[in-house]
Design a protein around this motif. Structure first.
Motif, PDB file in Angstrom:
ATOM      1  N   ALA A  15      34.491  53.200  79.008  1.00 40.21           N
ATOM      2  CA  ALA A  15      34.900  51.881  79.598  1.00 40.21           C
ATOM      3  C   ALA A  15      34.837  50.872  78.466  1.00 40.21           C
ATOM      4  CB  ALA A  15      34.402  51.526  81.001  1.00 40.21           C
ATOM      5  N   LEU A  16      35.809  50.163  78.429  1.00 36.01           N
ATOM      6  CA  LEU A  16      35.715  48.838  77.472  1.00 36.01           C
ATOM      7  C   LEU A  16      36.289  47.637  78.442  1.00 36.01           C
ATOM      8  CD1 LEU A  16      37.456  50.141  74.453  1.00 36.01           C
ATOM      9  CD2 LEU A  16      35.108  49.532  74.916  1.00 36.01           C
ATOM     10  N   GLY A  17      35.410  46.406  78.174  1.00 37.41           N
ATOM     11  CA  GLY A  17      36.065  45.187  79.127  1.00 37.41           C
ATOM     12  C   GLY A  17      36.915  44.462  77.880  1.00 37.41           C
ATOM     13  N   LYS A  18      37.354  43.225  78.536  1.00 32.73           N
ATOM     14  CA  LYS A  18      38.129  42.575  77.735  1.00 32.73           C
ATOM     15  C   LYS A  18      37.697  41.140  77.984  1.00 32.73           C
ATOM     16  CE  LYS A  18      42.438  41.754  79.327  1.00 32.73           C
ATOM     17  NZ  LYS A  18      43.843  41.670  79.679  1.00 32.73           N
ATOM     18  N   LEU A  19      37.480  40.318  76.943  1.00 30.90           N
ATOM     19  CA  LEU A  19      37.081  39.015  77.007  1.00 30.90           C
ATOM     20  C   LEU A  19      38.350  38.101  77.293  1.00 30.90           C
ATOM     21  CD1 LEU A  19      35.042  36.652  76.573  1.00 30.90           C
ATOM     22  CD2 LEU A  19      35.492  36.781  74.280  1.00 30.90           C
ATOM     23  N   ILE A  20      38.425  37.527  78.443  1.00 36.10           N
ATOM     24  CA  ILE A  20      39.804  36.768  78.763  1.00 36.10           C
ATOM     25  C   ILE A  20      39.660  35.367  78.112  1.00 36.10           C
ATOM     26  CG2 ILE A  20      40.744  35.644  80.624  1.00 36.10           C
ATOM     27  CD1 ILE A  20      39.921  37.943  82.374  1.00 36.10           C
ATOM     28  N   SER A  21      38.488  34.752  78.132  1.00 39.14           N
ATOM     29  CA  SER A  21      38.411  33.378  77.573  1.00 39.14           C
ATOM     30  C   SER A  21      36.848  33.028  77.325  1.00 39.14           C
ATOM     31  CB  SER A  21      38.922  32.398  78.688  1.00 39.14           C
ATOM     32  OG  SER A  21      37.855  32.241  79.749  1.00 39.14           O
ATOM     33  N   TYR A  22      36.844  32.182  76.472  1.00 40.42           N
ATOM     34  CA  TYR A  22      35.344  31.768  75.921  1.00 40.42           C
ATOM     35  C   TYR A  22      35.612  30.252  75.280  1.00 40.42           C
ATOM     36  CZ  TYR A  22      31.149  31.194  73.019  1.00 40.42           C
ATOM     37  OH  TYR A  22      30.230  30.519  72.793  1.00 40.42           O
ATOM     38  N   GLU A  23      34.545  29.387  75.575  1.00 46.50           N
ATOM     39  CA  GLU A  23      34.693  28.142  75.360  1.00 46.50           C
ATOM     40  C   GLU A  23      33.319  27.543  75.169  1.00 46.50           C
ATOM     41  OE1 GLU A  23      35.989  23.466  76.729  1.00 46.50           O
ATOM     42  OE2 GLU A  23      36.424  25.258  77.959  1.00 46.50           O
ATOM     43  N   ALA A  24      32.893  27.193  73.958  1.00 42.64           N
ATOM     44  CA  ALA A  24      31.510  26.635  73.714  1.00 42.64           C
ATOM     45  C   ALA A  24      31.663  25.220  73.919  1.00 42.64           C
ATOM     46  CB  ALA A  24      31.114  26.827  72.174  1.00 42.64           C
ATOM     47  N   THR A  25      30.549  24.763  74.655  1.00 35.83           N
ATOM     48  CA  THR A  25      30.431  23.194  74.791  1.00 35.83           C
ATOM     49  C   THR A  25      29.260  22.533  74.521  1.00 35.83           C
ATOM     50  OG1 THR A  25      29.301  23.588  77.072  1.00 35.83           O
ATOM     51  CG2 THR A  25      31.672  23.572  77.162  1.00 35.83           C
ATOM     52  N   ASN A  27      26.776  21.421  75.650  1.00 29.73           N
ATOM     53  CA  ASN A  27      25.659  21.692  76.572  1.00 29.73           C
ATOM     54  C   ASN A  27      25.598  23.153  77.023  1.00 29.73           C
ATOM     55  OD1 ASN A  27      22.877  20.782  77.582  1.00 29.73           O
ATOM     56  ND2 ASN A  27      23.880  20.066  79.233  1.00 29.73           N
ATOM     57  N   GLY A  28      26.246  24.131  76.471  1.00 30.27           N
ATOM     58  CA  GLY A  28      26.566  25.260  76.892  1.00 30.27           C
ATOM     59  C   GLY A  28      27.627  25.953  76.626  1.00 30.27           C
ATOM     60  N   GLY A  29      28.408  26.511  77.943  1.00 27.13           N
ATOM     61  CA  GLY A  29      29.619  27.144  77.321  1.00 27.13           C
ATOM     62  C   GLY A  29      30.188  28.109  78.620  1.00 27.13           C
ATOM     63  N   ARG A  43      38.654  46.702  89.707  1.00 29.48           N
ATOM     64  CA  ARG A  43      38.770  45.863  88.732  1.00 29.48           C
ATOM     65  C   ARG A  43      37.708  44.927  88.964  1.00 29.48           C
ATOM     66  NH1 ARG A  43      40.812  40.386  88.977  1.00 29.48           N
ATOM     67  NH2 ARG A  43      41.295  39.555  86.707  1.00 29.48           N
ATOM     68  N   MET A  44      36.736  44.517  87.963  1.00 25.74           N
ATOM     69  CA  MET A  44      35.723  43.864  87.631  1.00 25.74           C
ATOM     70  C   MET A  44      36.067  42.667  86.982  1.00 25.74           C
ATOM     71  SD  MET A  44      32.788  46.973  87.122  1.00 25.74           S
ATOM     72  CE  MET A  44      31.895  47.092  88.419  1.00 25.74           C
ATOM     73  N   LEU A  45      35.472  41.454  87.490  1.00 18.97           N
ATOM     74  CA  LEU A  45      35.780  40.315  86.781  1.00 18.97           C
ATOM     75  C   LEU A  45      34.693  39.537  86.875  1.00 18.97           C
ATOM     76  CD1 LEU A  45      37.992  38.269  85.467  1.00 18.97           C
ATOM     77  CD2 LEU A  45      38.182  37.310  87.851  1.00 18.97           C
ATOM     78  N   ARG A  46      33.909  38.754  85.886  1.00 25.58           N
ATOM     79  CA  ARG A  46      33.009  37.898  85.721  1.00 25.58           C
ATOM     80  C   ARG A  46      33.033  36.824  85.120  1.00 25.58           C
ATOM     81  NH1 ARG A  46      26.993  40.437  83.418  1.00 25.58           N
ATOM     82  NH2 ARG A  46      25.712  38.710  84.136  1.00 25.58           N
ATOM     83  N   LYS A  47      32.554  35.749  85.529  1.00 28.82           N
ATOM     84  CA  LYS A  47      32.798  34.274  85.130  1.00 28.82           C
ATOM     85  C   LYS A  47      31.317  33.831  84.742  1.00 28.82           C
ATOM     86  CE  LYS A  47      37.070  33.576  87.299  1.00 28.82           C
ATOM     87  NZ  LYS A  47      37.901  32.858  88.110  1.00 28.82           N
ATOM     88  N   MET A  48      31.048  33.263  83.780  1.00 28.55           N
ATOM     89  CA  MET A  48      29.679  32.487  83.658  1.00 28.55           C
ATOM     90  C   MET A  48      29.976  31.212  83.041  1.00 28.55           C
ATOM     91  SD  MET A  48      27.778  35.820  81.700  1.00 28.55           S
ATOM     92  CE  MET A  48      26.134  35.204  82.080  1.00 28.55           C
ATOM     93  N   ASN A  49      29.244  30.249  83.429  1.00 26.31           N
ATOM     94  CA  ASN A  49      29.257  28.804  82.886  1.00 26.31           C
ATOM     95  C   ASN A  49      27.935  28.486  82.696  1.00 26.31           C
ATOM     96  OD1 ASN A  49      30.639  26.086  82.567  1.00 26.31           O
ATOM     97  ND2 ASN A  49      29.689  25.572  84.330  1.00 26.31           N
ATOM     98  N   LEU A  50      27.544  27.952  81.537  1.00 27.74           N
ATOM     99  CA  LEU A  50      26.075  27.365  81.234  1.00 27.74           C
ATOM    100  C   LEU A  50      26.228  25.814  81.135  1.00 27.74           C
ATOM    101  CD1 LEU A  50      23.116  27.884  80.639  1.00 27.74           C
ATOM    102  CD2 LEU A  50      23.869  28.428  78.265  1.00 27.74           C
ATOM    103  N   GLU A  51      25.451  25.180  81.595  1.00 26.95           N
ATOM    104  CA  GLU A  51      25.402  23.820  81.529  1.00 26.95           C
ATOM    105  C   GLU A  51      23.967  23.382  81.538  1.00 26.95           C
ATOM    106  OE1 GLU A  51      27.226  20.137  80.776  1.00 26.95           O
ATOM    107  OE2 GLU A  51      28.381  22.181  81.075  1.00 26.95           O
ATOM    108  N   GLY A  52      23.373  23.176  80.470  1.00 25.54           N
ATOM    109  CA  GLY A  52      21.934  22.723  80.200  1.00 25.54           C
ATOM    110  C   GLY A  52      21.140  24.081  80.957  1.00 25.54           C
ATOM    111  N   ASN A  53      20.375  23.730  81.701  1.00 24.72           N
ATOM    112  CA  ASN A  53      19.440  25.027  82.205  1.00 24.72           C
ATOM    113  C   ASN A  53      19.944  25.628  83.392  1.00 24.72           C
ATOM    114  OD1 ASN A  53      18.826  22.722  83.993  1.00 24.72           O
ATOM    115  ND2 ASN A  53      16.610  23.435  84.297  1.00 24.72           N
ATOM    116  N   ILE A  54      21.098  25.229  83.724  1.00 27.37           N
ATOM    117  CA  ILE A  54      21.946  25.993  85.020  1.00 27.37           C
ATOM    118  C   ILE A  54      23.209  26.842  84.381  1.00 27.37           C
ATOM    119  CG2 ILE A  54      23.251  25.669  87.208  1.00 27.37           C
ATOM    120  CD1 ILE A  54      20.431  24.258  87.152  1.00 27.37           C
ATOM    121  N   LEU A  55      22.599  28.061  84.911  1.00 24.57           N
ATOM    122  CA  LEU A  55      23.535  29.137  84.601  1.00 24.57           C
ATOM    123  C   LEU A  55      24.457  29.601  86.046  1.00 24.57           C
ATOM    124  CD1 LEU A  55      25.241  31.360  82.763  1.00 24.57           C
ATOM    125  CD2 LEU A  55      23.138  32.867  83.295  1.00 24.57           C
ATOM    126  N   ASP A  56      25.623  29.463  86.134  1.00 24.07           N
ATOM    127  CA  ASP A  56      26.540  29.998  87.111  1.00 24.07           C
ATOM    128  C   ASP A  56      27.189  31.075  86.874  1.00 24.07           C
ATOM    129  OD1 ASP A  56      26.040  28.027  89.119  1.00 24.07           O
ATOM    130  OD2 ASP A  56      27.195  26.620  87.925  1.00 24.07           O
TER     131      ASP A  56
END
Length: 184
Positions: A15-25, A27-29, A43-56
Motif C-alpha cells: 500500500a502507498l499513501g498520497k500526500l494531498i497537501s502540506y503547508e509549513a507555518t 508556528n507549526g504546519g 479509503r483512509m484520510l488523515r489530516k494533521m494541524n500543528l499550532e505551537g504545542n497543540i496537534l489536531d
C-alpha cells in the motif's frame, strides 16, 4: 505511534499513501494524506494541524461495507485515564493482539482523555454500535522480531479504540504537548 487497522488484519504491504497537501507555518504546519490500497474497499484520510504545542489529528475511514476499525496508539509512557472499572480480557484476534498482556476492556462514549508525563490527549469518537477501549502492555519497538521473541524490546502501552458495526470511522485527537523544560 498511531495506526488504524481494519477487521484485525495487517495492511497491504504494498500500500502507498498520497500526500494531498502540506503547508509549513511559522508556528507549526498542516498536512493531509490519503490511502486507498491499505485495505480493500476502505479509503483512509488523515489530516494533521500543528499550532505551537497543540496537534489536531483526524483519521477518517470510509467504506461501503461494515468493518471493525481499530485506532491503535502505542505509548512509551503509561497513560492515565478515567473510564471506570475495566473488564480483564484476553486478545486473540491476531498474532499481534495475542502479544498484548494485562488487557482491560472499557465501554466508552463519544470522548475519552488520557494524561502522560509528556502531554494530554483528548479523543472524539464517531458513532458506532459498539465502542470499546482496550488498554494493555506489550513488548515495544525497536523491532518486531525482538518483540516476537520477547527480548530486547522496551515495554509499551497499547491503547486500542475499537469501533464495530460501522461503515465509517472518524477519530479526532487533540494532543497538548508539554514543554520538556517546564512540563506544561
Amino acid at each position: 505511534m498511531i495506526m488504524v487497522t481494519v477487521d484485525y488484519k495487517d495492511q497491504n504491504r504494498k500500500a502507498l499513501g498520497k500526500l494531498i497537501s502540506y503547508e509549513a507555518t511559522p508556528n507549526g504546519g498542516r498536512a493531509e494524506a490519503e490511502c486507498t490500497t491499505a485495505y480493500s474497499g476502505v479509503r483512509m484520510l488523515r489530516k494533521m494541524n500543528l499550532e505551537g504545542n497543540i496537534l489536531d489529528d483526524t483519521f477518517d475511514c470510509a467504506s461501503d461495507s461494515v468493518h471493525v476499525y481499530e485506532y491503535v496508539l502505542l505509548f512509551n509512557e503509561k497513560p492515565v485515564f478515567k473510564a471506570g472499572k475495566g473488564q480483564s480480557v484476553v486478545l486473540d484476534e491476531s498474532k499481534v493482539h495475542s502479544r498484548i498482556k494485562n488487557v482491560k476492556k472499557y465501554k466508552v462514549g463519544k470522548k475519552v482523555s488520557f494524561k502522560t508525563p509528556s502531554g494530554d490527549l483528548l479523543l472524539k469518537l464517531s458513532e458506532a454500535p459498539v465502542k470499546e477501549l482496550l488498554v494493555g502492555e506489550a513488548p515495544g519497538i525497536p523491532a518486531l522480531k525482538l518483540a516476537e521473541e520477547g527480548t530486547g524490546a522496551q515495554l509499551c502501552y497499547p491503547v486500542i479504540v475499537r469501533l464495530q458495526g460501522s461503515k465509517n470511522m472518524r477519530i479526532s485527537a487533540r494532543w497538548t504537548i508539554f514543554n520538556a523544560n517546564t512540563n506544561k
